[in-house]
Each structure stands twice: as C-alpha cells, then as structure tokens.
Design a protein around this motif. Structure first.
Motif, PDB file in Angstrom:
ATOM      1  N   LYS A   1       0.821  -1.218   0.000  1.00 42.11           N
ATOM      2  CA  LYS A   1       0.000   0.000   0.000  1.00 42.11           C
ATOM      3  C   LYS A   1       0.853   1.265   0.000  1.00 42.11           C
ATOM      4  CE  LYS A   1      -3.718  -2.171   2.701  1.00 42.11           C
ATOM      5  NZ  LYS A   1      -4.420  -2.167   4.015  1.00 42.11           N
ATOM      6  N   GLU A   2       2.114   1.155   0.416  1.00 45.75           N
ATOM      7  CA  GLU A   2       2.928   2.342   0.636  1.00 45.75           C
ATOM      8  C   GLU A   2       4.047   2.511  -0.385  1.00 45.75           C
ATOM      9  OE1 GLU A   2       2.342   2.099   5.510  1.00 45.75           O
ATOM     10  OE2 GLU A   2       4.349   1.992   4.629  1.00 45.75           O
ATOM     11  N   VAL A   3       4.178   1.591  -1.358  1.00 44.56           N
ATOM     12  CA  VAL A   3       5.280   1.714  -2.312  1.00 44.56           C
ATOM     13  C   VAL A   3       5.040   2.882  -3.258  1.00 44.56           C
ATOM     14  CG1 VAL A   3       5.914  -0.724  -2.212  1.00 44.56           C
ATOM     15  CG2 VAL A   3       4.237   0.052  -3.891  1.00 44.56           C
ATOM     16  N   ALA A   4       6.124   3.535  -3.654  1.00 42.52           N
ATOM     17  CA  ALA A   4       6.050   4.637  -4.616  1.00 42.52           C
ATOM     18  C   ALA A   4       6.093   4.074  -6.033  1.00 42.52           C
ATOM     19  CB  ALA A   4       7.215   5.595  -4.403  1.00 42.52           C
ATOM     20  N   PRO A   5       5.169   4.474  -6.903  1.00 47.10           N
ATOM     21  CA  PRO A   5       5.134   3.929  -8.262  1.00 47.10           C
ATOM     22  C   PRO A   5       6.099   4.661  -9.198  1.00 47.10           C
ATOM     23  CG  PRO A   5       3.325   5.438  -7.952  1.00 47.10           C
ATOM     24  CD  PRO A   5       4.042   5.376  -6.635  1.00 47.10           C
ATOM     25  N   LEU A   6       6.446   4.020 -10.292  1.00 54.23           N
ATOM     26  CA  LEU A   6       7.183   4.686 -11.352  1.00 54.23           C
ATOM     27  C   LEU A   6       6.216   5.523 -12.180  1.00 54.23           C
ATOM     28  CD1 LEU A   6       9.554   1.811 -12.575  1.00 54.23           C
ATOM     29  CD2 LEU A   6       9.904   3.474 -10.743  1.00 54.23           C
ATOM     30  N   LYS A   7       6.730   6.566 -12.812  1.00 51.44           N
ATOM     31  CA  LYS A   7       5.865   7.472 -13.568  1.00 51.44           C
ATOM     32  C   LYS A   7       5.161   6.791 -14.730  1.00 51.44           C
ATOM     33  CE  LYS A   7       8.399  11.822 -12.731  1.00 51.44           C
ATOM     34  NZ  LYS A   7       9.215  12.873 -13.381  1.00 51.44           N
ATOM     35  N   ASP A   8       5.825   5.828 -15.378  1.00 53.18           N
ATOM     36  CA  ASP A   8       5.241   5.207 -16.567  1.00 53.18           C
ATOM     37  C   ASP A   8       4.277   4.071 -16.250  1.00 53.18           C
ATOM     38  OD1 ASP A   8       8.207   3.236 -17.513  1.00 53.18           O
ATOM     39  OD2 ASP A   8       6.896   3.169 -15.754  1.00 53.18           O
ATOM     40  N   GLY A   9       4.014   3.834 -14.976  1.00 56.02           N
ATOM     41  CA  GLY A   9       3.070   2.802 -14.583  1.00 56.02           C
ATOM     42  C   GLY A   9       3.579   1.383 -14.715  1.00 56.02           C
ATOM     43  N   SER A  10       4.906   1.222 -14.934  1.00 53.60           N
ATOM     44  CA  SER A  10       5.454  -0.123 -15.159  1.00 53.60           C
ATOM     45  C   SER A  10       5.759  -0.886 -13.876  1.00 53.60           C
ATOM     46  CB  SER A  10       6.733  -0.021 -15.998  1.00 53.60           C
ATOM     47  OG  SER A  10       7.727   0.736 -15.320  1.00 53.60           O
ATOM     48  N   GLY A  11       5.493  -0.292 -12.733  1.00 51.65           N
ATOM     49  CA  GLY A  11       5.758  -0.985 -11.480  1.00 51.65           C
ATOM     50  C   GLY A  11       6.328  -0.047 -10.438  1.00 51.65           C
ATOM     51  N   HIS A  12       7.156  -0.594  -9.548  1.00 49.28           N
ATOM     52  CA  HIS A  12       7.672   0.216  -8.445  1.00 49.28           C
ATOM     53  C   HIS A  12       9.149  -0.023  -8.162  1.00 49.28           C
ATOM     54  CE1 HIS A  12       6.046  -3.597  -6.756  1.00 49.28           C
ATOM     55  NE2 HIS A  12       7.215  -3.597  -6.147  1.00 49.28           N
ATOM     56  N   VAL A  13       9.848  -0.814  -8.973  1.00 50.26           N
ATOM     57  CA  VAL A  13      11.254  -1.127  -8.725  1.00 50.26           C
ATOM     58  C   VAL A  13      12.144  -0.219  -9.577  1.00 50.26           C
ATOM     59  CG1 VAL A  13      13.050  -2.890  -8.750  1.00 50.26           C
ATOM     60  CG2 VAL A  13      10.690  -3.521  -8.194  1.00 50.26           C
ATOM     61  N   LEU A  14      13.039   0.519  -8.918  1.00 49.87           N
ATOM     62  CA  LEU A  14      14.053   1.319  -9.611  1.00 49.87           C
ATOM     63  C   LEU A  14      15.286   0.451  -9.805  1.00 49.87           C
ATOM     64  CD1 LEU A  14      13.802   4.707  -7.651  1.00 49.87           C
ATOM     65  CD2 LEU A  14      13.138   4.327 -10.031  1.00 49.87           C
ATOM     66  N   ASN A  15      15.613   0.155 -11.066  1.00 54.78           N
ATOM     67  CA  ASN A  15      16.755  -0.699 -11.386  1.00 54.78           C
ATOM     68  C   ASN A  15      17.932   0.133 -11.865  1.00 54.78           C
ATOM     69  OD1 ASN A  15      15.605  -3.270 -10.819  1.00 54.78           O
ATOM     70  ND2 ASN A  15      14.472  -3.181 -12.757  1.00 54.78           N
ATOM     71  N   TYR A  16      19.109  -0.157 -11.321  1.00 53.26           N
ATOM     72  CA  TYR A  16      20.349   0.448 -11.755  1.00 53.26           C
ATOM     73  C   TYR A  16      21.287  -0.670 -12.226  1.00 53.26           C
ATOM     74  CZ  TYR A  16      18.213   4.268  -9.195  1.00 53.26           C
ATOM     75  OH  TYR A  16      17.327   5.226  -8.756  1.00 53.26           O
TER      76      TYR A  16
END
Length: 691
Positions: free
Chosen positions: A440-455
């Motif tokens: 409920k508390e995860v921050a979404p990505l702008k493009d709606g593809s999920g919530h994981v920031l990958n580097y």
C-alpha cells in the motif's frame, strides 16, 4: 571516528588495561555529570552560551548565538541574571535564530586554520624503538611547547627529543623541508600525569640558525565558554597521525556537551569528549573549535567496556575482552578525550601554590602563556585576528522564500538491477516479497510499469510516504571492484550533487534539504561496493549510480561513519578477496521515528511534526556461498545507541563485534519476506532473541 592511540612510555609495546579502564571511568563519570538537576543544568548551559557569545563570537554573530541559546533553553533564560530582557525575549530573538549545523564558513576560516597549523609540530624521541616514538606538540607561547605527559613523562625524555615544524606537503605536493628544534627541559619542564599534559621549552633556533618565531603559537585562554553547549560544534584537530606529515580533521567531528563547572563541586570534570578522527601519533595535538580557539589537549581514545562474568572489561574490536599488552589497534573505542585548557591552568596554579620542585617551572609556564592570552578578542593565533562570522541559515518566517538546492538527474540511470541468480546456479535469491501493508505504501514509477528502480548493480523500492527506500538489493563481484583492479587509486571524483531519478516523482524521493554534516546521506548501496564492472567505463558508471538520492537514507554522522560504516567495511573486506556477495539493506520504519523538524533547532512547535522523518533503526542481510551452501546473516543497528549485543563469530565472514539477528525478526519488523534467506540463515540458532 578512529581513535586508536593511547599509551605510555617505558618500552611498553601494547596497551595498559589500567589506563584504558581509567579513561573509560572518566567517560562514565562525565555522562553521570551530564544527568544533573535539569533546571540547574539549563541555567549553567545558558551562562556558558552567553560567555561564548561575549568572548568568543564576532559581534555580527553574537545576537544569533544568544537567540539560539534562548530557543534551546527558554526557561533558563528567565533565570539568568544581569542580561537585558529585550535581548533574551524569545519574541525578539526568534527572527534572528540560527538553525543547527550550518556548514557555511568564510574563506578566512581556512586562512586562520593555516596560521594555527604552523604552530603544530611532530615530536620525536631520539633512540626510541617502540611504537611511542612519534607524537604531536604545539607552541602555546614564544619558545614554549605543549604535549602529553605520556609522550614526555620526564625531563630525561625531553632532553633527547626534538620537534619538527613544516613536516608537511607544499601546495605543489612536494614535501617541505622540516625545521628541527631541540627541546630545552633544563630551561623549563613541567608536567602532570593525571591530566596528561607537559610543557617544555624549545630552542629559539635550529642548528641552521632558522628562527622558531616564524611558526607563531596558539593562544591558550583560561576562560571557559569556548564551546557553546547550545550549539553543535566541531572539534578540529591538527595532528601528525602515525608520525606522518601534518594533517587536519575537519569533518564529522563534534564535541559532546561540555561539562558544567558550576555543578562540579569537586572539580572532577577535567576532560572534553569528541568524535574526531585520530591515530597513533596524534597524542599531544591541539583540539580547536571552528573559531580555532584551543579548548583541549588531545590525550587518546576512550575504550568500549562491557560487563563479562560480573567484571567490567575493555573490549577488543572483535568483542572479546582485551588483555594487558594487546596491540592498540585491536581495542574498540567509542569516543576521544582531551584535557581541558581551563583545567591545565588550574593545575599549574595549584603547583605554584603548593611549592616544591614544580612551582618554579609552573610559574614560568603560566607567565609565558598568560602574557599572550589576556584578551580573547585578539584571536586564537599569535597574529591578531577578528572572530569568525558564521552566517545564519534560514530565519523563522522566511522558509517560503529561501533558495533550495535542486539536484539534477544523473546520467545512466538505467540498468538491469539486482540479479537473483548472481551467486551462481542453484543459489537463487529473489527480491523480497512485500506484505499487504508494504504494498500500500510503495512509490510507483511514472510510466506505470511498477515500483522497482533498477540500476546497474542494484535495485530500490521506495516508501512513498516516508520518502525513503524500503530496501536496496545489491550484487557485488569482488574480482571486478575498482579498488581490486586498480589498487591504491580512486575510482574518480565524487559527484558534486546527488541525482534525482526522473523515472519517479520527486515528491517520493528524499528531501535533499534535510541533509548536512549532522544528518548525512547514508548510502544503502555502499559506493566502494558499487564501483565494479567488466571495464573501467562500467566501474565508473556504477560508481555514479550509487549517488542517486533514492539510495540515500538519513543517518546521523557518527552512526553512518562508525556502526553502519564499519559493518559495510567488514562485508567489503570479504568481497575484496574475490568473492561474490548479495545483500539487502534498509530502515525499519516506526511510528516513533522523529520528524526532522523535531531534531532541528528553532522550529516552532506548530511545524515540528512536518516534513521527512528520520529512521532510528536499520537492517542489513548479507548472502554468500560457502562450501557449496548458501549462507546468510542478518543485522539490526540502532542510530540512538551503540550496538547492544556482541558475540564471537567463527564463520568465514568474520563480523567481529556485530551480533547477527534472526532474519525472521527483520521480516517481522519490515514487512518484507526473504523465504530463501530465512532457510539459509547461518546464525539463526545463535542469534539473540528480539528485545
């Protein structure tokens, strides 16, 4: 903080437990002294703040300091006699209030530092072959040098010693030519073992006829109040660590609150304590404020102690009891200690009053020191200087118009992210699954593809409300680390700014304005671990990617540089042997975590519970493969206390004094699920139960 020196002469190659225990007891007594009657302590704190503003602060800065003191101790302000009410009226003072930990300094700060550094030299005892052969000393008057008693315990040692000035690099990086001056204990020598100070005369010229006067001196003012207890202030130390060229410690180095002499009827509080980095050879260094007034003579580190089998013992770095003669580098320290200048004056005056062989030298030392240190307004060095101006940060009521630092996105933010199969076939370690509360508390990505920031080598999942990552998931290949491929070289220049990630709304990323030298940007994926790859370009790109602001979490300086940093270093040392490691790290969010505004000086009550919150606890889980088996270890560290439990570890990764916690416990505290690592928890049976 790296306080790893203390000791005595006489050819003793290791520590003396009696002296370490005495240092630890002084620190215990100091902490007990700080828990005196709160109202009386507030009054004394206010008095010291006013004295600091009157004698050791520039006129242009004085009102700001007074106002900040009032905001810190409003009840005490009404009880302090002899101060005009308008100056101490909070309604008047608030518009001029300083906030804590302002790092802005005029360029003149560096110029005065260079003047102060001239008077600091490296001490050498001729013919010494043990590890106490090098130390530091500094001139406190023309021809008069101060260092520790344990460096020069008697006139005989002083007579075969010399001090070298200019033992440092010039601006072109080439070493200057040191100027060597003999010590003259027959002319003047006085010392005190309990307070660990020594004063000795110095030859006015070198054998090449070069004058000592060119190096000036640091004035020692007898007055207290040089450290304002109402502000967090830095303890800057000019020193010769390990007998090397002159160095200065300027960052992440804060005084603990100074003792309150008005509440110290027995006069037992002789020390100041601080978190400045020192090493063996730093003994005898001047401990200076940010205005470069000397407030203490550095004497050594205070060891960590614990109760084992009913006895208090000094701890080694691995958590086991120390023994007589242990190497000094093996001891675990928790702070540094210096003898207060005001108490050195009191000691010299007592020697004069008592008579005896020390009376004459003590009187001479006092005469020389006081002749150049009558008026604090002349400044801390032999050349007259005006007090430094520390510009105020934002004033109350002006927050809406302040300029804010805006971080720009760094290049190369994309990457494959954390790899579950990184440890090898058959050792899959997936990203943690999220509980329903966490989802409920995860921050979404702008493009709606999920919530994981990958580097390149790590991934992040961010808590939208807290603006801090739930966790960082990281892979490290020790064979491809920059510091392994290019030993002894730096991966590159540190970025001038941390980058925001354009793939996620900035309102979910950490508020960069809260960070300072007090609350630092703590890397969840450590920079040195991130800097790996198949070629230098990848290593440099991955280094840059560790400076994404979403990878930063608010950490107090001492915690970031010590408890958290030391655990990171243990993992790094294992990786540097050529191993692969995957690890996860993040905060434990709690409803009791303080708001940043609650920690900030001068914020009105109506605004305190706003803005970002600062986590008080953090966790880390390390996974590796050993003897064909998946291994894992979990840890919970607390920002508000030292690590609470210690225990010996025998596995291949030696975590020293860091006692593992059950990974199941980390699951329950974070809402993240690590089923594979729970099953592989190497320390589950030995780990302490949750408290």
């Amino acid at each position: 903080m790296v306080p790893i020196e203390t000791g005595t002469r006489g050819g003793h190659m290791g520590v003396k437990l009696g002296e370490l225990m005495a240092a630890a007891q002084r620190y215990v007594d100091y902490k007990a002294h700080q828990r005196v009657d709160p109202q009386a302590a507030a009054i004394e704190r206010m008095h010291l703040g006013l004295r600091n503003a009157r004698d050791f602060t520039s006129k242009s800065d004085r009102l700001n300091v007074l106002a900040n003191a009032v905001l810190q101790q409003p009840q005490a302000a009404a009880l302090v006699a002899g101060v005009p009410p308008p100056l101490l009226d909070p309604a008047v003072a608030i518009p001029e209030a300083l906030f804590a930990d302002n790092d802005l300094r005029p360029v003149r700060y560096l110029q005065i530092a260079l003047l102060a550094a001239r008077a600091v030299g490296k001490l050498t005892v001729r013919g010494m072959v043990d590890e106490e052969g090098d130390a530091t000393g500094f001139l406190v008057a023309p021809g008069l040098l101060m260092t520790n008693h344990h460096v020069l315990p008697d006139a005989t040692y002083a007579s075969v010693s010399f001090v070298a000035f200019d033992q440092e690099d010039d601006v072109d990086g080439r070493p200057k030519t040191p100027k060597l001056f003999d010590l003259l204990p027959r002319q003047l020598y006085v010392s005190d073992k309990e307070l660990d100070y020594c004063l000795v005369a110095v030859s006015p010229k070198t054998s090449q006829d070069e004058p000592l006067s060119q190096f000036g001196y640091l004035r020692l003012f007898e007055e207290t109040g040089k450290v304002d207890p109402n502000r967090r202030q830095a303890a800057n130390i000019i020193q010769h660590p390990l007998g090397q060229g002159k160095k200065v410690a300027l960052r992440d180095n804060y005084f603990e609150e100074p003792p309150k002499d008005a509440l110290d009827a027995l006069g037992a509080q002789n020390s100041l304590f601080y978190g400045t980095d020192t090493l063996k050879g730093s003994s005898g260094s001047p401990v200076c404020t940010d205005e470069w007034y000397v407030v203490a003579l550095h004497r050594g580190g205070v060891p960590k102690v614990a109760t084992k089998k009913g006895q208090r013992v000094v701890l080694r770095r691995d958590g086991t009891p120390a023994r007589e003669g242990d190497a000094k580098r093996s001891i675990q320290y928790e702070t540094n200690e210096g003898t207060r200048v005001s108490r050195i004056y009191a000691s010299l005056k007592a020697k004069v009053a008592m008579g005896g062989t020390d009376a004459g030298p003590a009187a001479q030392a006092l005469e020389r020191m006081l002749a150049v240190a009558q008026d604090p307004s002349v400044g801390p060095v032999e050349r007259a200087t005006h007090p430094l101006v520390v510009p105020p940060t934002e004033a109350e009521g002006e927050a809406g118009v302040e300029e804010k630092l805006v971080r720009k996105p760094l290049d190369f933010v994309q990457g494959p992210g954390y790899q579950p199969g990184f440890l090898g076939a058959g050792f899959q370690v997936a990203l943690p699954s999220l509980s329903s509360e966490v989802r409920k508390e995860v921050a979404p990505l702008k493009d709606g593809s999920g919530h994981v920031l990958n580097y390149l080598h790590y991934s992040l999942v961010v808590n939208a409300e807290r603006r801090t990552a739930f966790f960082a998931a990281c892979n490290v290949d020790g064979r491809q680390l920059w510091k392994v491929v290019h030993p002894g070289t730096s991966v590159g220049k540190r970025p001038t700014a941390w980058g925001t990630d354009p793939r996620m709304d900035e309102k979910f990323q950490p508020d960069d304005s809260i960070f300072s030298t007090a609350v630092q940007r703590g890397h969840l994926f450590k920079r040195e671990d991130a800097s790996w790859g198949a070629d230098d370009e990848l290593r440099q790109r991955s280094d840059l990617q560790s400076f994404m602001i979403a990878n930063a979490t608010p950490m107090f300086a001492d915690f970031n540089n010590n408890e958290w940093g030391n655990l990171e270093d243990i993992v790094s040392r294992h990786v540097m042997s050529g191993r692969r490691v995957s690890y996860f790290a993040g905060p434990i969010f709690s409803v009791d975590d303080p708001y940043f505004n609650e920690l900030k000086a001068g914020v009105p009550a109506s605004l305190k519970r706003q803005g970002m919150r600062v986590p008080t606890r953090f966790w880390k889980i390390v996974a590796w493969v050993e003897a064909g088996r998946l291994q894992a270890a979990g840890f919970v560290l607390d920002q508000s206390d030292e690590i609470r439990e210690h225990g010996p570890i025998t596995e291949e990764i030696d975590f020293g004094s860091y006692r593992p916690r059950p990974i199941k416990e980390i699951q329950s505290r974070t809402g993240l699920k690590f089923p594979k690592l729970v099953a592989a928890d190497t320390f589950a049976q030995a780990a302490v139960p949750r408290q």
